[in-house]
Design a protein around this motif. Structure first.
Motif, PDB file in Angstrom:
ATOM      1  N   ALA A 168      13.476   2.841   0.280  1.00  0.00           N
ATOM      2  CA  ALA A 168      13.602   3.543  -0.914  1.00  0.00           C
ATOM      3  C   ALA A 168      13.888   2.845  -2.392  1.00  0.00           C
ATOM      4  O   ALA A 168      13.268   3.338  -3.480  1.00  0.00           O
ATOM      5  CB  ALA A 168      14.715   4.500  -0.914  1.00  0.00           C
ATOM      6  N   HIS A 169      13.806   1.709  -2.228  1.00  0.00           N
ATOM      7  CA  HIS A 169      14.173   0.860  -3.461  1.00  0.00           C
ATOM      8  C   HIS A 169      13.275  -0.236  -3.702  1.00  0.00           C
ATOM      9  O   HIS A 169      13.682  -1.305  -4.395  1.00  0.00           O
ATOM     10  CB  HIS A 169      15.465   0.376  -3.727  1.00  0.00           C
ATOM     11  CG  HIS A 169      16.585   1.507  -3.536  1.00  0.00           C
ATOM     12  ND1 HIS A 169      16.542   2.421  -4.656  1.00  0.00           N
ATOM     13  CD2 HIS A 169      17.253   1.959  -2.777  1.00  0.00           C
ATOM     14  CE1 HIS A 169      17.640   3.308  -4.465  1.00  0.00           C
ATOM     15  NE2 HIS A 169      18.052   3.020  -3.280  1.00  0.00           N
ATOM     16  N   LEU A 170      12.242  -0.354  -2.821  1.00  0.00           N
ATOM     17  CA  LEU A 170      11.192  -1.443  -3.073  1.00  0.00           C
ATOM     18  C   LEU A 170      10.436  -1.333  -4.349  1.00  0.00           C
ATOM     19  O   LEU A 170      10.032  -0.052  -4.798  1.00  0.00           O
ATOM     20  CB  LEU A 170       9.995  -1.510  -2.004  1.00  0.00           C
ATOM     21  CG  LEU A 170      10.298  -1.936  -0.651  1.00  0.00           C
ATOM     22  CD1 LEU A 170       9.240  -1.638   0.283  1.00  0.00           C
ATOM     23  CD2 LEU A 170      10.832  -3.451  -0.634  1.00  0.00           C
ATOM     24  N   ARG A 189       7.121   0.338   6.474  1.00  0.00           N
ATOM     25  CA  ARG A 189       6.664  -0.941   7.471  1.00  0.00           C
ATOM     26  C   ARG A 189       7.029  -2.049   6.560  1.00  0.00           C
ATOM     27  O   ARG A 189       7.592  -2.823   7.393  1.00  0.00           O
ATOM     28  CB  ARG A 189       5.287  -0.591   7.469  1.00  0.00           C
ATOM     29  CG  ARG A 189       4.454  -1.746   8.090  1.00  0.00           C
ATOM     30  CD  ARG A 189       5.351  -2.102   9.649  1.00  0.00           C
ATOM     31  NE  ARG A 189       4.390  -3.286  10.187  1.00  0.00           N
ATOM     32  CZ  ARG A 189       4.819  -3.853  10.922  1.00  0.00           C
ATOM     33  NH1 ARG A 189       5.788  -3.774  11.618  1.00  0.00           N
ATOM     34  NH2 ARG A 189       4.141  -5.119  11.555  1.00  0.00           N
ATOM     35  N   ALA A 190       6.803  -1.939   5.312  1.00  0.00           N
ATOM     36  CA  ALA A 190       7.344  -3.121   4.341  1.00  0.00           C
ATOM     37  C   ALA A 190       8.720  -3.482   4.634  1.00  0.00           C
ATOM     38  O   ALA A 190       9.284  -4.494   5.024  1.00  0.00           O
ATOM     39  CB  ALA A 190       6.913  -2.949   3.087  1.00  0.00           C
ATOM     40  N   ALA A 191       9.601  -2.430   4.656  1.00  0.00           N
ATOM     41  CA  ALA A 191      10.930  -2.768   4.640  1.00  0.00           C
ATOM     42  C   ALA A 191      11.317  -3.113   6.197  1.00  0.00           C
ATOM     43  O   ALA A 191      12.290  -4.157   6.173  1.00  0.00           O
ATOM     44  CB  ALA A 191      11.707  -1.227   4.423  1.00  0.00           C
ATOM     45  N   GLU A 192      10.642  -2.737   7.121  1.00  0.00           N
ATOM     46  CA  GLU A 192      10.901  -3.274   8.562  1.00  0.00           C
ATOM     47  C   GLU A 192      10.694  -4.525   8.744  1.00  0.00           C
ATOM     48  O   GLU A 192      11.595  -5.474   9.317  1.00  0.00           O
ATOM     49  CB  GLU A 192      10.288  -2.321   9.558  1.00  0.00           C
ATOM     50  CG  GLU A 192      10.703  -0.795   9.442  1.00  0.00           C
ATOM     51  CD  GLU A 192       9.704   0.148  10.528  1.00  0.00           C
ATOM     52  OE1 GLU A 192      10.103   1.370  10.646  1.00  0.00           O
ATOM     53  OE2 GLU A 192       8.778  -0.294  10.759  1.00  0.00           O
ATOM     54  N   PRO A 232       0.864  -1.115  -0.022  1.00  0.00           N
ATOM     55  CA  PRO A 232      -0.132  -0.052   0.105  1.00  0.00           C
ATOM     56  C   PRO A 232       0.789   1.189  -0.103  1.00  0.00           C
ATOM     57  O   PRO A 232       1.971   1.402   0.497  1.00  0.00           O
ATOM     58  CB  PRO A 232      -0.887  -0.255   1.395  1.00  0.00           C
ATOM     59  CG  PRO A 232      -0.975  -1.528   1.624  1.00  0.00           C
ATOM     60  CD  PRO A 232       0.510  -2.083   1.189  1.00  0.00           C
ATOM     61  N   ALA A 233       0.498   2.338  -0.816  1.00  0.00           N
ATOM     62  CA  ALA A 233       1.125   3.405  -0.557  1.00  0.00           C
ATOM     63  C   ALA A 233       1.016   3.959   0.801  1.00  0.00           C
ATOM     64  O   ALA A 233       0.274   4.067   1.628  1.00  0.00           O
ATOM     65  CB  ALA A 233       0.165   4.537  -1.641  1.00  0.00           C
ATOM     66  N   GLY A 234       2.243   4.543   1.282  1.00  0.00           N
ATOM     67  CA  GLY A 234       2.845   5.064   2.429  1.00  0.00           C
ATOM     68  C   GLY A 234       3.108   3.893   3.432  1.00  0.00           C
ATOM     69  O   GLY A 234       3.575   4.296   4.584  1.00  0.00           O
ATOM     70  N   GLN A 240      -3.538  -2.157   9.005  1.00  0.00           N
ATOM     71  CA  GLN A 240      -1.997  -2.179   9.207  1.00  0.00           C
ATOM     72  C   GLN A 240      -1.397  -3.503   8.263  1.00  0.00           C
ATOM     73  O   GLN A 240      -1.866  -4.500   8.538  1.00  0.00           O
ATOM     74  CB  GLN A 240      -1.708  -2.353  10.440  1.00  0.00           C
ATOM     75  CG  GLN A 240      -0.258  -2.071  10.773  1.00  0.00           C
ATOM     76  CD  GLN A 240       0.138  -1.943  12.352  1.00  0.00           C
ATOM     77  OE1 GLN A 240      -0.723  -2.529  13.303  1.00  0.00           O
ATOM     78  NE2 GLN A 240       1.148  -1.300  12.547  1.00  0.00           N
ATOM     79  N   LEU A 241      -0.342  -3.116   7.793  1.00  0.00           N
ATOM     80  CA  LEU A 241       0.438  -4.093   6.977  1.00  0.00           C
ATOM     81  C   LEU A 241       1.012  -5.123   8.164  1.00  0.00           C
ATOM     82  O   LEU A 241       2.062  -4.595   8.996  1.00  0.00           O
ATOM     83  CB  LEU A 241       1.499  -3.682   6.597  1.00  0.00           C
ATOM     84  CG  LEU A 241       2.501  -4.530   5.413  1.00  0.00           C
ATOM     85  CD1 LEU A 241       1.693  -5.017   4.379  1.00  0.00           C
ATOM     86  CD2 LEU A 241       3.508  -3.689   4.760  1.00  0.00           C
TER      87      LEU A 241
END
Length: 219
Positions: A60-62, A31-34, A25-27, A75-76
């Motif tokens: 930054a590079h996902l 969280r995805a990187a964490e 999801p945008a934004g 929440q993801l």
């Protein structure tokens, strides 16, 4: 990066249903990187540490369209990445690494990252790891994510899904076996045990069913 694991940072528990969607999801990139780092940081640490810098680099590079995600109360809480059409969830070119870490240290990191490079064969979708909040294990989130990846593979006319699992992650391997994956080859990597903490990588495959299940689902 062809890596695999289950587990990520705790976020507390929710009460609603877990739903699965395509794309980060945008934004929610940070969280995805964490989640990704908590799952794979032990392995990727020598190449991308310190953790704060690594998470920022990953966020930054996902490639947000190369993941299926699990959401709880908006929440993801989990994601599964995949490589298709030459693009994986975790992006970033060699020049991006050198720019973020400097040329001297960056070259060493590029060599380490090259150890994880995996490419799918024609007709394959290559999974790029599963990360699930540990507070929510046992709710079938990993299985939901795998089946959504399988739906993506079917839609893309792939014949099989491939992934690589390391020898120190029996939990992940057990999940994959329950979801129909079969081990086809094990590559011994004793030279990596001291550096990265694992000494073997097993390739697993699952055939793709045409007209397989697809769309958002709940456990």
């Amino acid at each position: 990066m062809g890596v695999d694991a289950t587990g990520a940072a705790g976020t507390g528990t929710g009460t609603g249903p877990v739903t699965v969607r395509r794309g980060v999801p945008a934004g929610a990139e940070r969280r995805a990187a964490e989640l990704y780092w908590d799952a794979f940081g032990r392995k990727l640490g020598p190449a991308l540490n310190p953790p704060d810098k690594a998470v920022s680099f990953l966020a930054a590079h996902l490639n947000a369209d190369r993941a299926v995600c699990a959401l709880l109360d908006g929440q993801l809480v989990g994601l599964a990445g995949y490589q298709l059409g030459g693009r994986a969830l975790t992006g970033g070119s060699a020049s991006d690494v050198l720019r973020a870490y400097g040329h001297l240290r960056g070259l060493h990191r590029l060599l380490l990252l090259a150890l994880f490079d995996r490419r799918p064969a024609p007709g394959q979708l290559l999974m790029d790891g599963i990360a699930v909040d540990p507070d929510l294990r046992g709710r079938g989130i990993g299985s939901l994510l795998i089946e959504e990846v399988a739906a993506v593979a079917a839609e893309q006319d792939c014949r099989e899904i491939r992934l690589d699992v390391i020898d120190v992650n029996p939990r992940a391997r057990a999940l994959y076996e329950r979801r129909g994956f079969t081990a086809v080859r094990t590559e011994r990597t004793p030279y990596l045990r001291g550096l990265l903490g694992f000494g073997a990588v097993t390739t697993m495959r699952r055939p793709v069913e045409a007209n397989g299940p697809r769309g958002p689902r709940t456990p």
